[in-house]
Write a protein that holds these residues in place. Sequence first.
Motif, PDB file in Angstrom:
ATOM      1  N   LEU A   6     -11.464  -0.896   5.047  1.00  0.00           N
ATOM      2  CA  LEU A   6     -12.189   0.292   4.600  1.00  0.00           C
ATOM      3  C   LEU A   6     -13.667   0.324   5.001  1.00  0.00           C
ATOM      4  O   LEU A   6     -14.153   1.378   5.412  1.00  0.00           O
ATOM      5  N   PRO A   7     -14.415  -0.767   4.941  1.00  0.00           N
ATOM      6  CA  PRO A   7     -15.831  -0.683   5.329  1.00  0.00           C
ATOM      7  C   PRO A   7     -16.053  -0.193   6.769  1.00  0.00           C
ATOM      8  O   PRO A   7     -17.098   0.364   7.075  1.00  0.00           O
ATOM      9  N   GLN A   8     -15.061  -0.361   7.625  1.00  0.00           N
ATOM     10  CA  GLN A   8     -15.184   0.128   8.990  1.00  0.00           C
ATOM     11  C   GLN A   8     -14.882   1.625   9.099  1.00  0.00           C
ATOM     12  O   GLN A   8     -15.292   2.279  10.049  1.00  0.00           O
ATOM     13  N   PHE A   9     -14.148   2.157   8.107  1.00  0.00           N
ATOM     14  CA  PHE A   9     -13.713   3.550   8.149  1.00  0.00           C
ATOM     15  C   PHE A   9     -14.433   4.447   7.143  1.00  0.00           C
ATOM     16  O   PHE A   9     -14.299   5.662   7.195  1.00  0.00           O
ATOM     17  N   GLN A  10     -15.134   3.848   6.212  1.00  0.00           N
ATOM     18  CA  GLN A  10     -15.850   4.634   5.213  1.00  0.00           C
ATOM     19  C   GLN A  10     -17.186   3.944   4.943  1.00  0.00           C
ATOM     20  O   GLN A  10     -17.241   2.941   4.249  1.00  0.00           O
ATOM     21  N   ASN A  11     -18.233   4.512   5.547  1.00  0.00           N
ATOM     22  CA  ASN A  11     -19.563   3.922   5.429  1.00  0.00           C
ATOM     23  C   ASN A  11     -20.604   5.021   5.651  1.00  0.00           C
ATOM     24  O   ASN A  11     -20.258   6.205   5.591  1.00  0.00           O
ATOM     25  N   ASP A  12     -21.825   4.662   5.928  1.00  0.00           N
ATOM     26  CA  ASP A  12     -22.886   5.661   6.101  1.00  0.00           C
ATOM     27  C   ASP A  12     -22.670   6.562   7.309  1.00  0.00           C
ATOM     28  O   ASP A  12     -23.239   7.649   7.387  1.00  0.00           O
ATOM     29  N   ASP A  13     -21.839   6.129   8.256  1.00  0.00           N
ATOM     30  CA  ASP A  13     -21.645   6.872   9.499  1.00  0.00           C
ATOM     31  C   ASP A  13     -20.255   7.485   9.657  1.00  0.00           C
ATOM     32  O   ASP A  13     -20.052   8.366  10.481  1.00  0.00           O
ATOM     33  N   VAL A  14     -19.292   7.005   8.872  1.00  0.00           N
ATOM     34  CA  VAL A  14     -17.891   7.399   9.047  1.00  0.00           C
ATOM     35  C   VAL A  14     -17.247   7.688   7.699  1.00  0.00           C
ATOM     36  O   VAL A  14     -17.512   6.999   6.716  1.00  0.00           O
ATOM     37  N   GLN A  15     -16.361   8.701   7.682  1.00  0.00           N
ATOM     38  CA  GLN A  15     -15.553   9.002   6.500  1.00  0.00           C
ATOM     39  C   GLN A  15     -14.100   9.092   6.932  1.00  0.00           C
ATOM     40  O   GLN A  15     -13.774   9.811   7.872  1.00  0.00           O
ATOM     41  N   ILE A  16     -13.235   8.353   6.264  1.00  0.00           N
ATOM     42  CA  ILE A  16     -11.807   8.473   6.520  1.00  0.00           C
ATOM     43  C   ILE A  16     -11.215   9.428   5.493  1.00  0.00           C
ATOM     44  O   ILE A  16     -11.603   9.428   4.320  1.00  0.00           O
ATOM     45  N   ILE A  17     -10.294  10.268   5.953  1.00  0.00           N
ATOM     46  CA  ILE A  17      -9.600  11.220   5.089  1.00  0.00           C
ATOM     47  C   ILE A  17      -8.131  11.184   5.489  1.00  0.00           C
ATOM     48  O   ILE A  17      -7.810  11.325   6.676  1.00  0.00           O
ATOM     49  N   ALA A  18      -7.247  11.004   4.522  1.00  0.00           N
ATOM     50  CA  ALA A  18      -5.809  11.021   4.780  1.00  0.00           C
ATOM     51  C   ALA A  18      -5.213  12.274   4.148  1.00  0.00           C
ATOM     52  O   ALA A  18      -5.566  12.633   3.020  1.00  0.00           O
ATOM     53  N   ILE A  19      -4.316  12.930   4.876  1.00  0.00           N
ATOM     54  CA  ILE A  19      -3.728  14.199   4.416  1.00  0.00           C
ATOM     55  C   ILE A  19      -2.211  14.132   4.512  1.00  0.00           C
ATOM     56  O   ILE A  19      -1.658  13.765   5.554  1.00  0.00           O
ATOM     57  N   SER A  20      -1.545  14.516   3.427  1.00  0.00           N
ATOM     58  CA  SER A  20      -0.083  14.664   3.431  1.00  0.00           C
ATOM     59  C   SER A  20       0.285  15.973   2.745  1.00  0.00           C
ATOM     60  O   SER A  20      -0.565  16.651   2.191  1.00  0.00           O
ATOM     61  N   ASN A  21       1.554  16.269   2.749  1.00  0.00           N
ATOM     62  CA  ASN A  21       2.041  17.489   2.123  1.00  0.00           C
ATOM     63  C   ASN A  21       2.496  17.250   0.682  1.00  0.00           C
ATOM     64  O   ASN A  21       3.114  18.119   0.070  1.00  0.00           O
ATOM     65  N   ASP A  22       2.144  16.092   0.142  1.00  0.00           N
ATOM     66  CA  ASP A  22       2.438  15.784  -1.252  1.00  0.00           C
ATOM     67  C   ASP A  22       1.502  16.561  -2.173  1.00  0.00           C
ATOM     68  O   ASP A  22       0.421  16.984  -1.767  1.00  0.00           O
ATOM     69  N   SER A  23       1.881  16.682  -3.431  1.00  0.00           N
ATOM     70  CA  SER A  23       1.013  17.330  -4.422  1.00  0.00           C
ATOM     71  C   SER A  23      -0.141  16.395  -4.780  1.00  0.00           C
ATOM     72  O   SER A  23      -0.032  15.175  -4.616  1.00  0.00           O
ATOM     73  N   PRO A  24      -1.252  16.952  -5.289  1.00  0.00           N
ATOM     74  CA  PRO A  24      -2.368  16.093  -5.709  1.00  0.00           C
ATOM     75  C   PRO A  24      -1.956  15.080  -6.785  1.00  0.00           C
ATOM     76  O   PRO A  24      -2.475  13.971  -6.826  1.00  0.00           O
ATOM     77  N   PHE A  25      -1.010  15.462  -7.630  1.00  0.00           N
ATOM     78  CA  PHE A  25      -0.558  14.577  -8.706  1.00  0.00           C
ATOM     79  C   PHE A  25       0.172  13.363  -8.131  1.00  0.00           C
ATOM     80  O   PHE A  25      -0.032  12.238  -8.565  1.00  0.00           O
ATOM     81  N   THR A  26       1.007  13.598  -7.145  1.00  0.00           N
ATOM     82  CA  THR A  26       1.700  12.503  -6.466  1.00  0.00           C
ATOM     83  C   THR A  26       0.694  11.584  -5.788  1.00  0.00           C
ATOM     84  O   THR A  26       0.796  10.355  -5.871  1.00  0.00           O
ATOM     85  N   LEU A  27      -0.308  12.184  -5.136  1.00  0.00           N
ATOM     86  CA  LEU A  27      -1.312  11.392  -4.426  1.00  0.00           C
ATOM     87  C   LEU A  27      -2.132  10.533  -5.386  1.00  0.00           C
ATOM     88  O   LEU A  27      -2.521   9.410  -5.048  1.00  0.00           O
ATOM     89  N   ARG A  28      -2.389  11.035  -6.576  1.00  0.00           N
ATOM     90  CA  ARG A  28      -3.156  10.248  -7.548  1.00  0.00           C
ATOM     91  C   ARG A  28      -2.380   8.998  -7.956  1.00  0.00           C
ATOM     92  O   ARG A  28      -2.925   7.885  -8.002  1.00  0.00           O
ATOM     93  N   ILE A  29      -1.101   9.168  -8.249  1.00  0.00           N
ATOM     94  CA  ILE A  29      -0.274   8.029  -8.644  1.00  0.00           C
ATOM     95  C   ILE A  29      -0.144   7.046  -7.478  1.00  0.00           C
ATOM     96  O   ILE A  29      -0.245   5.828  -7.656  1.00  0.00           O
ATOM     97  N   PHE A  30       0.050   7.573  -6.284  1.00  0.00           N
ATOM     98  CA  PHE A  30       0.159   6.740  -5.084  1.00  0.00           C
ATOM     99  C   PHE A  30      -1.127   5.934  -4.867  1.00  0.00           C
ATOM    100  O   PHE A  30      -1.089   4.720  -4.645  1.00  0.00           O
ATOM    101  N   ALA A  31      -2.277   6.594  -4.937  1.00  0.00           N
ATOM    102  CA  ALA A  31      -3.561   5.921  -4.733  1.00  0.00           C
ATOM    103  C   ALA A  31      -3.777   4.830  -5.781  1.00  0.00           C
ATOM    104  O   ALA A  31      -4.236   3.726  -5.451  1.00  0.00           O
ATOM    105  N   GLU A  32      -3.445   5.134  -7.025  1.00  0.00           N
ATOM    106  CA  GLU A  32      -3.614   4.136  -8.088  1.00  0.00           C
ATOM    107  C   GLU A  32      -2.682   2.948  -7.875  1.00  0.00           C
ATOM    108  O   GLU A  32      -3.102   1.798  -8.002  1.00  0.00           O
ATOM    109  N   LYS A  33      -1.429   3.229  -7.539  1.00  0.00           N
ATOM    110  CA  LYS A  33      -0.447   2.150  -7.345  1.00  0.00           C
ATOM    111  C   LYS A  33      -0.838   1.241  -6.198  1.00  0.00           C
ATOM    112  O   LYS A  33      -0.709   0.026  -6.285  1.00  0.00           O
ATOM    113  N   GLU A  34      -1.331   1.827  -5.102  1.00  0.00           N
ATOM    114  CA  GLU A  34      -1.634   1.049  -3.900  1.00  0.00           C
ATOM    115  C   GLU A  34      -3.098   0.619  -3.806  1.00  0.00           C
ATOM    116  O   GLU A  34      -3.475  -0.085  -2.868  1.00  0.00           O
ATOM    117  N   GLY A  35      -3.938   1.046  -4.741  1.00  0.00           N
ATOM    118  CA  GLY A  35      -5.349   0.671  -4.722  1.00  0.00           C
ATOM    119  C   GLY A  35      -6.123   1.323  -3.590  1.00  0.00           C
ATOM    120  O   GLY A  35      -7.039   0.724  -3.034  1.00  0.00           O
TER     121      GLY A  35
END
Length: 152
Positions: free
Chosen positions: A57-86
């Motif tokens: 992550l420090p290589q992809f999200q820092n003062d110069d770079v932002q990483i953004i991941a996009i799927s067709n899942d609902s925001p609720f699914t993404l929240r649970i996924f993000a929490e489960k996987e850290g």
Amino acid sequence: MAIEIGTEAPDFALKNQHGETVRLSDFRGEKNVVLVFYPFAFTPTCTGELCSLEKELPQFQNDDVQIIAISNDSPFTLRIFAEKEGLEYPLLSDFWPHGAASRGYGVFDEEKGCAVRGTFVIDKAGTVRWTVVNGLPDARDQQQYLAALAAL
């Protein structure tokens, strides 16, 4: 067909896993963006790819770079996924209108109803500088993203 290198990146306004609206244009003039489209949360290949990005992550999200991941899942699914996987970077929902951002980048599979594995490196001016598009079962190599960022 995916948008081409040298094209202005289409803007979008999508909800992240916390229900906040994120726009690509929010980063214009501030950060380069690595935009990662993926089919669905909780699938083995997607989970592997996204967790691999988190490890670097420090290589992809820092003062110069932002990483953004996009799927067709609902925001609720993404929240649970993000929490489960850290996952600590933004996971955006292209759920409704279904696939609008994915279509804008030319990576929506109409037959499957989801995005294919498309990655776009976008410079601070909002121009696509590098891209790779893989089919649904084919994982991407994050080292290619880093090489593209280094070339900016």
